[in-house]
Design an enzyme around this catalytic site. Structure first.
Site: not given
Length: 219
Positions: A44-46
């Site tokens: 998700v952070c990517t």
């Protein structure tokens, strides 16, 4: 430490992908978005880091700097940037803090002050509370705090919308209604008397109730 809207954003010195920074000095006279991540190489952070890179010109238009934070080392951030570029199409074009000693995460209340050790060996689940967005004004005060779960990607168009509202309020003493977007009608705040409002909006304003005054957005 529990932070609230209106508090001074704690100053700190930290290593980042663009060199060592002193936060308040780096902020200068700009607005800023500080957004945090529990671990490098997480899915998700990517997507979030790449999306912020894509939107950076919009933040630049608003005199707003972007800075990311992850508890992993700066060297890992550089390697992660390659993945982000390949997957999202945009690599981070803003500094990413390497908070390996967890100092900033604890300073901003994202991890308990009693948390010991470093980022070494910690999992995303251990750091799941490090998922905050802070909007900070030129006066170094916190204007917005949002906390997201690990499974929900952040909506950065909403962050832009909030910054538009905050900056409008800072300039014109107006508030914005639900789902407001740039250019739409605003709400005149109680800081403006009826007499003053008539001068500011000579074309008039709507007042469906004594406590609500709706007017065109000021230029």
């Amino acid at each position: 430490m529990t932070l609230a809207i209106g508090d001074i954003a704690p100053d700190f010195e930290a290593d980042a992908t663009e060199g060592k920074i002193r936060f308040h000095e780096w902020l200068g006279d700009s607005w800023a978005v500080l957004f945090s991540h529990p671990k490098d190489f997480t899915p998700v952070c990517t997507t979030e880091l790449g999306t912020m890179a894509r939107l950076k010109p919009e933040f630049d238009k608003r005199n707003t700097k972007i800075i990311g934070l992850s508890v992993d080392p700066v060297d890992n951030h550089a390697k992660w940037s390659v993945d982000i570029k390949e997957i999202v199409g945009f690599a981070p074009n803003y500094p990413m803090i390497g908070d390996t000693d967890l100092k900033v995460a604890k300073l901003y209340g994202m991890l308990p002050a009693s948390t010991s050790g470093t980022s070494e060996g910690r999992t995303p689940a251990d750091n799941q509370t490090v998922r905050n967005v802070f909007v900070i004004g030129p006066d170094k005060k916190i204007k917005l705090i949002l906390v997201y779960p690990m499974t929900t990607g952040r909506n950065f168009d909403e962050i832009l919308r909030v910054i538009d509202s905050l900056q409008l309020n800072a300039k014109h003493r107006v508030a914005t209604p639900a789902n407001w977007k740039q250019g739409e009608d605003i709400i005149i705040t109680g800081a403006v008397s009826d007499e003053e409002a008539k001068k500011i909006w000579p074309g008039g304003y709507k007042q469906p109730r004594p406590y609500i005054r709706i007017a065109p957005q000021p230029k």
